[in-house]
Design a protein around this motif. Sequence first.
Motif, PDB file in Angstrom:
ATOM      1  N   GLU A  13       0.832  -1.207   0.000  1.00  0.00           N
ATOM      2  CA  GLU A  13       0.000   0.000   0.000  1.00  0.00           C
ATOM      3  C   GLU A  13       0.865   1.256   0.000  1.00  0.00           C
ATOM      4  O   GLU A  13       1.810   1.358   0.784  1.00  0.00           O
ATOM      5  N   VAL A  15       1.566   4.794   1.098  1.00  0.00           N
ATOM      6  CA  VAL A  15       1.205   5.638   2.238  1.00  0.00           C
ATOM      7  C   VAL A  15       2.252   6.731   2.370  1.00  0.00           C
ATOM      8  O   VAL A  15       3.265   6.724   1.660  1.00  0.00           O
ATOM      9  N   VAL A 105     -10.303   9.484   7.737  1.00  0.00           N
ATOM     10  CA  VAL A 105     -10.445   8.371   6.810  1.00  0.00           C
ATOM     11  C   VAL A 105     -11.889   7.905   6.886  1.00  0.00           C
ATOM     12  O   VAL A 105     -12.400   7.625   7.957  1.00  0.00           O
ATOM     13  N   MET A 109     -10.651   0.121   7.460  1.00  0.00           N
ATOM     14  CA  MET A 109      -9.283  -0.368   7.264  1.00  0.00           C
ATOM     15  C   MET A 109      -9.069  -1.484   8.271  1.00  0.00           C
ATOM     16  O   MET A 109      -9.843  -1.642   9.201  1.00  0.00           O
ATOM     17  N   TRP A 113      -3.862  -0.666  10.416  1.00  0.00           N
ATOM     18  CA  TRP A 113      -3.892   0.621   9.704  1.00  0.00           C
ATOM     19  C   TRP A 113      -4.658   1.660  10.515  1.00  0.00           C
ATOM     20  O   TRP A 113      -4.263   2.819  10.575  1.00  0.00           O
ATOM     21  N   GLU A 114      -5.764   1.267  11.139  1.00  0.00           N
ATOM     22  CA  GLU A 114      -6.541   2.220  11.937  1.00  0.00           C
ATOM     23  C   GLU A 114      -5.726   2.733  13.120  1.00  0.00           C
ATOM     24  O   GLU A 114      -5.819   3.895  13.484  1.00  0.00           O
ATOM     25  N   SER A 117      -3.018   5.280  11.587  1.00  0.00           N
ATOM     26  CA  SER A 117      -3.486   6.313  10.661  1.00  0.00           C
ATOM     27  C   SER A 117      -3.692   7.650  11.369  1.00  0.00           C
ATOM     28  O   SER A 117      -4.287   7.708  12.445  1.00  0.00           O
ATOM     29  N   THR A 118      -3.208   8.720  10.732  1.00  0.00           N
ATOM     30  CA  THR A 118      -3.500  10.064  11.241  1.00  0.00           C
ATOM     31  C   THR A 118      -4.483  10.791  10.335  1.00  0.00           C
ATOM     32  O   THR A 118      -4.943  11.866  10.683  1.00  0.00           O
ATOM     33  N   MET A 120      -6.136  11.245   5.934  1.00  0.00           N
ATOM     34  CA  MET A 120      -5.860  11.263   4.499  1.00  0.00           C
ATOM     35  C   MET A 120      -5.453  12.675   4.092  1.00  0.00           C
ATOM     36  O   MET A 120      -5.901  13.653   4.674  1.00  0.00           O
ATOM     37  N   LEU A 129      -2.829   7.941   2.604  1.00  0.00           N
ATOM     38  CA  LEU A 129      -2.986   7.752   4.032  1.00  0.00           C
ATOM     39  C   LEU A 129      -1.693   8.196   4.703  1.00  0.00           C
ATOM     40  O   LEU A 129      -0.607   7.775   4.308  1.00  0.00           O
ATOM     41  N   VAL A 131       0.698   8.037   7.862  1.00  0.00           N
ATOM     42  CA  VAL A 131       0.955   7.063   8.921  1.00  0.00           C
ATOM     43  C   VAL A 131       1.791   7.709  10.023  1.00  0.00           C
ATOM     44  O   VAL A 131       2.759   8.424   9.756  1.00  0.00           O
ATOM     45  N   ASP A 132       1.423   7.424  11.266  1.00  0.00           N
ATOM     46  CA  ASP A 132       2.126   7.928  12.445  1.00  0.00           C
ATOM     47  C   ASP A 132       3.315   7.023  12.757  1.00  0.00           C
ATOM     48  O   ASP A 132       3.126   5.829  13.041  1.00  0.00           O
TER      49      ASP A 132
END
Length: 145
Positions: A13, A15, A105, A109, A113-114, A117-118, A120, A129, A131-132
Amino acid sequence: MNELLLVVTIAGERVALFADAVESVVELDTLIPVPRAAPHVAGLSALRSRVLTVIDCMRSLELGATDCSDGIREAAVVELDGHHYALIVDAVEDVVEALSDLSPVRAAMGAGWERVSTGMVETEAGPLLVVDVAGLIAGVEAKAA
């Protein structure tokens, strides 16, 4: 928003990571296993006379494990709380500019991923997406805390 983002591929994916969180992009060729480390810690490596804790992003996201047996792996080097980490990714693609602010988002997901995720963001490469890195480093243990 006008922030720079490093576009990477994790588990197939595309990101983004905030570029200001990334010190460098490297190719790791040696991993030293760490007994009793968390499952998402692939091992230790050295970069310019400093030790890096190497994080397997796929394991952190509970998406399987990265095959590190073939030698060289691409990684983004980050610093968190005074410690240096190398985040193993499938590929490093480019640095792009964010064209919008982070937005929630609005799709389902996987749990991994959830957790990281910070939101979109729109870019010239399309929506990505974000990512933290702290979430990737913490791994699945973070959801238990």
